[in-house]
Design a protein around this motif. Structure first.
Motif, PDB file in Angstrom:
ATOM      1  N   ASP A 368       0.809  -1.018  -0.058  1.00 22.14           N
ATOM      2  CA  ASP A 368       0.211   0.041  -0.092  1.00 22.14           C
ATOM      3  C   ASP A 368       0.868   1.135   0.005  1.00 22.14           C
ATOM      4  O   ASP A 368       0.382   2.369   0.164  1.00 22.14           O
ATOM      5  CB  ASP A 368      -1.005  -0.080   1.361  1.00 22.14           C
ATOM      6  CG  ASP A 368      -0.109  -0.274   2.568  1.00 22.14           C
ATOM      7  OD1 ASP A 368       0.914   0.098   2.668  1.00 22.14           O
ATOM      8  OD2 ASP A 368      -0.973  -0.201   3.594  1.00 22.14           O
ATOM      9  N   SER A 369       1.973   1.062   0.070  1.00 22.62           N
ATOM     10  CA  SER A 369       2.809   2.451  -0.153  1.00 22.62           C
ATOM     11  C   SER A 369       4.320   2.057  -0.990  1.00 22.62           C
ATOM     12  O   SER A 369       4.575   0.713  -0.945  1.00 22.62           O
ATOM     13  CB  SER A 369       3.170   2.967   1.056  1.00 22.62           C
ATOM     14  OG  SER A 369       4.065   2.117   1.912  1.00 22.62           O
ATOM     15  N   ILE A 370       4.994   2.884  -1.304  1.00 23.01           N
ATOM     16  CA  ILE A 370       6.445   2.712  -1.998  1.00 23.01           C
ATOM     17  C   ILE A 370       7.301   2.223  -0.838  1.00 23.01           C
ATOM     18  O   ILE A 370       8.088   1.091  -0.821  1.00 23.01           O
ATOM     19  CB  ILE A 370       7.042   4.066  -2.494  1.00 23.01           C
ATOM     20  CG1 ILE A 370       6.345   4.516  -3.687  1.00 23.01           C
ATOM     21  CG2 ILE A 370       8.571   3.701  -2.701  1.00 23.01           C
ATOM     22  CD1 ILE A 370       6.729   5.861  -4.096  1.00 23.01           C
ATOM     23  N   GLU A 371       7.253   2.664   0.230  1.00 23.83           N
ATOM     24  CA  GLU A 371       8.168   2.195   1.367  1.00 23.83           C
ATOM     25  C   GLU A 371       7.787   0.711   1.411  1.00 23.83           C
ATOM     26  O   GLU A 371       8.919   0.090   1.641  1.00 23.83           O
ATOM     27  CB  GLU A 371       7.781   2.768   2.668  1.00 23.83           C
ATOM     28  CG  GLU A 371       8.334   4.445   2.649  1.00 23.83           C
ATOM     29  CD  GLU A 371       7.333   5.470   1.848  1.00 23.83           C
ATOM     30  OE1 GLU A 371       6.341   4.788   1.423  1.00 23.83           O
ATOM     31  OE2 GLU A 371       7.645   6.503   1.732  1.00 23.83           O
ATOM     32  N   ARG A 372       6.499   0.260   1.741  1.00 25.34           N
ATOM     33  CA  ARG A 372       6.533  -1.185   2.060  1.00 25.34           C
ATOM     34  C   ARG A 372       6.845  -2.244   1.076  1.00 25.34           C
ATOM     35  O   ARG A 372       7.170  -3.210   1.213  1.00 25.34           O
ATOM     36  CB  ARG A 372       4.886  -1.181   2.452  1.00 25.34           C
ATOM     37  CG  ARG A 372       4.609  -0.575   3.842  1.00 25.34           C
ATOM     38  CD  ARG A 372       3.203  -0.989   4.416  1.00 25.34           C
ATOM     39  NE  ARG A 372       2.783  -0.209   5.712  1.00 25.34           N
ATOM     40  CZ  ARG A 372       1.891  -0.562   6.272  1.00 25.34           C
ATOM     41  NH1 ARG A 372       0.655  -0.969   5.755  1.00 25.34           N
ATOM     42  NH2 ARG A 372       1.684   0.251   7.467  1.00 25.34           N
ATOM     43  N   ALA A 373       6.704  -1.574  -0.307  1.00 29.80           N
ATOM     44  CA  ALA A 373       7.031  -2.355  -1.318  1.00 29.80           C
ATOM     45  C   ALA A 373       8.573  -2.632  -1.494  1.00 29.80           C
ATOM     46  O   ALA A 373       8.832  -3.895  -1.688  1.00 29.80           O
ATOM     47  CB  ALA A 373       6.549  -1.656  -2.701  1.00 29.80           C
ATOM     48  N   VAL A 374       9.208  -1.546  -1.102  1.00 31.50           N
ATOM     49  CA  VAL A 374      10.890  -1.717  -1.324  1.00 31.50           C
ATOM     50  C   VAL A 374      11.597  -2.294   0.036  1.00 31.50           C
ATOM     51  O   VAL A 374      12.724  -2.779  -0.213  1.00 31.50           O
ATOM     52  CB  VAL A 374      11.732  -0.409  -1.389  1.00 31.50           C
ATOM     53  CG1 VAL A 374      10.623   0.288  -2.807  1.00 31.50           C
ATOM     54  CG2 VAL A 374      11.357   0.372  -0.406  1.00 31.50           C
ATOM     55  N   ASP A 375      10.774  -2.147   1.149  1.00 29.18           N
ATOM     56  CA  ASP A 375      11.414  -2.808   2.267  1.00 29.18           C
ATOM     57  C   ASP A 375      11.781  -4.289   2.191  1.00 29.18           C
ATOM     58  O   ASP A 375      10.911  -5.070   1.697  1.00 29.18           O
ATOM     59  CB  ASP A 375      10.098  -2.655   3.449  1.00 29.18           C
ATOM     60  CG  ASP A 375      10.895  -2.960   4.733  1.00 29.18           C
ATOM     61  OD1 ASP A 375      11.956  -2.594   5.173  1.00 29.18           O
ATOM     62  OD2 ASP A 375      10.082  -3.840   5.495  1.00 29.18           O
ATOM     63  N   ASN A 376      13.181  -4.222   2.366  1.00 31.05           N
ATOM     64  CA  ASN A 376      14.002  -5.657   2.532  1.00 31.05           C
ATOM     65  C   ASN A 376      13.686  -6.338   1.193  1.00 31.05           C
ATOM     66  O   ASN A 376      14.237  -7.410   1.156  1.00 31.05           O
ATOM     67  CB  ASN A 376      13.149  -6.489   3.550  1.00 31.05           C
ATOM     68  CG  ASN A 376      14.006  -7.801   4.054  1.00 31.05           C
ATOM     69  OD1 ASN A 376      15.442  -7.449   4.243  1.00 31.05           O
ATOM     70  ND2 ASN A 376      13.656  -8.899   4.282  1.00 31.05           N
ATOM     71  N   SER A 377      13.825  -5.596   0.090  1.00 23.91           N
ATOM     72  CA  SER A 377      13.816  -6.196  -1.426  1.00 23.91           C
ATOM     73  C   SER A 377      15.266  -6.189  -1.659  1.00 23.91           C
ATOM     74  O   SER A 377      16.169  -5.554  -1.330  1.00 23.91           O
ATOM     75  CB  SER A 377      12.821  -5.254  -2.183  1.00 23.91           C
ATOM     76  OG  SER A 377      13.497  -4.016  -2.333  1.00 23.91           O
ATOM     77  N   ASP A 378      15.563  -7.174  -2.808  1.00 23.29           N
ATOM     78  CA  ASP A 378      16.643  -7.292  -3.395  1.00 23.29           C
ATOM     79  C   ASP A 378      17.121  -6.355  -4.550  1.00 23.29           C
ATOM     80  O   ASP A 378      18.187  -6.021  -4.839  1.00 23.29           O
ATOM     81  CB  ASP A 378      16.746  -8.690  -3.858  1.00 23.29           C
ATOM     82  CG  ASP A 378      17.122  -9.769  -2.747  1.00 23.29           C
ATOM     83  OD1 ASP A 378      17.842  -9.890  -2.032  1.00 23.29           O
ATOM     84  OD2 ASP A 378      15.872 -10.348  -2.527  1.00 23.29           O
ATOM     85  N   ALA A 379      15.810  -5.853  -5.052  1.00 20.86           N
ATOM     86  CA  ALA A 379      15.945  -4.937  -6.235  1.00 20.86           C
ATOM     87  C   ALA A 379      14.593  -4.393  -6.421  1.00 20.86           C
ATOM     88  O   ALA A 379      13.674  -4.692  -6.146  1.00 20.86           O
ATOM     89  CB  ALA A 379      16.612  -5.957  -7.396  1.00 20.86           C
ATOM     90  N   VAL A 380      14.834  -3.029  -7.060  1.00 23.82           N
ATOM     91  CA  VAL A 380      13.513  -2.309  -7.157  1.00 23.82           C
ATOM     92  C   VAL A 380      13.398  -1.967  -8.972  1.00 23.82           C
ATOM     93  O   VAL A 380      14.466  -1.714  -9.269  1.00 23.82           O
ATOM     94  CB  VAL A 380      13.456  -0.879  -6.509  1.00 23.82           C
ATOM     95  CG1 VAL A 380      12.328  -0.055  -7.188  1.00 23.82           C
ATOM     96  CG2 VAL A 380      13.251  -1.288  -5.207  1.00 23.82           C
TER      97      VAL A 380
END
Length: 441
Positions: A368-380
């Motif tokens: 529901d947000s950019i922050e939550r999407a990218v959190d702890n991700s390996d790549a954006v």
């Protein structure tokens, strides 16, 4: 003037609302009862800036109505706009079944002479077919004139384009029909270009094909720039300063999508094929675009040789900003490929996620947000250049396991990303800001 619009997709709804805004009494017909019920309440079925406000205003002022009844919609209309869909057939040609049905419905329900205006994007010769269908089913003694009036709206700015367009094209064979449609459109204060019907039909396809060609061309140049170490943004700016070329549609990225360019380019190839002409240039445009949509997967593979098991954040799902349209969006191909490679895909889009859920793989997760999407991700991966994405605090990328951003829309400057310690890969530009051009003399 009393006007009826058949079809309330992007073209039909924007056309109906805009005509009511300049003073005409407009009734829009759609066969979807739920959709019509919502529109009667001023609820737009599509996201388009400014549309809902104008809908509500003109419904309140009793210039705009909606119905599922062809009898009700066509009874008082002096002019009828056909704005139904022309989806793509398997061979790339336009499916005209909805247009043909609309023509038949008009003939069976009007009780007076009528002018039929074709807003739908249709192949050359379709207006003649429409006239034949209407005449065949029309009551004895009634007359029909057909006018081609193609639309040139851009999704995301369609309302603005209606009132600030470059031109209104009117194709007709009858001077009275010309005059009436010209009078209807006069309040828009947009230049009117009058021509024959077949030329008007062709103008729409030729315009979209040319713009698609510019996009594919600059994307090919961007790919060469990457190999040579040049910067596509400087190249496109330098090109665009030439007035013969112009700067619009010279922005490198991951290709075009939406409801128009993919469908219309293929349809024009088919139209040319019908007269035994091989449109080789346009075939190349289509092939380049198909290749360009998948270019980010190659960049991701270069950075992460093993994608399986990795969390990949996808920012932006609509084919362009300021719309919820997912048709032919690069996000479809890219998310499908990521899922196939075994990635965990978490996506975010400010507007298009509801539509995305009906189209993308059920394995795609949504944040529901950019922050939550990218959190702890390996790549954006950035697929749509929404303002919300372009203006995000770059510190958000440090919520990742390591800040790795692969940008399909060149949303950020190389300097800013390097300053913030982000491993940044974009389209047609060097990876490092240290490699960009020297300051101008």
């Amino acid at each position: 003037m009393n006007i009826c619009v058949i079809g309330t997709g992007y073209v039909g709804l924007v056309t109906g609302v805009s005509l009511s805004e300049i003073g005409h009494h407009v009734i829009c017909i759609d066969v979807d009862e739920d959709k019509v019920t919502k529109m009667k309440k001023g609820i737009s079925p599509i996201y388009e800036p400014g549309l809902s406000e104008l809908m509500a205003k003109n419904i309140k002022e009793k210039r705009l109505r909606f119905t599922t009844s062809h009898s009700e919609g066509l009874q008082q209309a002096a002019v009828v706009y056909i704005a139904v869909g022309t989806p793509e057939n398997k061979d790339g040609s336009a499916d005209l079944s909805f247009v043909a049905q609309a023509a038949k419905d008009i003939a069976e329900n009007v009780e007076h002479d009528v002018i039929v205006v074709t807003k739908s994007t249709v192949p050359v010769g379709t207006n003649a077919m429409i006239k034949e269908i209407v005449q065949t089913h029309l009551s004895d003694g009634l007359q029909v004139e057909v006018v081609s009036n193609p639309e040139f709206l851009k999704e995301g700015s369609a309302i603005h384009d209606s009132f600030h367009g470059d031109r209104i094209v009117i194709g007709a064979e009858n001077e009275q029909a010309f005059s009436i449609i010209e009078e209807i459109n006069q309040p828009f204060r947009v230049p009117i270009f009058k021509t024959d019907i077949k030329s008007a039909e062709m103008i729409k396809y030729a315009s979209n094909a040319f713009l698609a060609t510019k996009i594919s061309f600059i994307n090919e140049i961007s790919n060469i720039c990457e190999l040579l170490g040049a910067n596509i943004e400087n190249v496109s700016t330098g090109m665009g300063l030439d007035q013969r070329i112009g700067s619009q549609f010279l922005k490198a990225g991951i290709g075009y999508g939406g409801s128009c360019f993919p469908k219309d380019t293929k349809a024009l190839i088919q139209i040319a094929g019908n007269v035994e002409y091989e449109f080789e240039l346009l075939k190349g445009v289509v092939n380049v675009n198909k290749k360009q949509q998948g270019i980010l997967i190659g960049k991701l593979n270069d950075c992460l040789p093993v994608i399986s098991g990795k969390k990949i954040a996808v920012l932006g799902l609509a084919f362009k900003p300021n719309t919820d349209d997912m048709r032919e969006s690069a996000s479809i191909l890219i998310t499908e490929e990521l899922i196939k490679l075994g990635a965990e895909v978490v996506a975010y889009d400010p507007i298009a996620m509801d539509n995305a859920k009906t189209i993308l793989s059920s394995k795609v997760q949504y944040a529901d947000s950019i922050e939550r999407a990218v959190d702890n991700s390996d790549a954006v991966l950035i697929l749509t250049d929404w303002d919300e994405i372009k203006n995000v605090d770059l510190a958000v990328f440090h919520k990742m396991k390591r800040p790795l951003v692969i940008d399909g829309r060149n949303c950020f400057t190389l300097e800013a990303m390097e300053k913030n310690g982000i491993d940044y890969h974009s389209i047609g530009r060097p990876v490092s800001a240290k490699l960009i051009e020297a300051a101008p003399i």
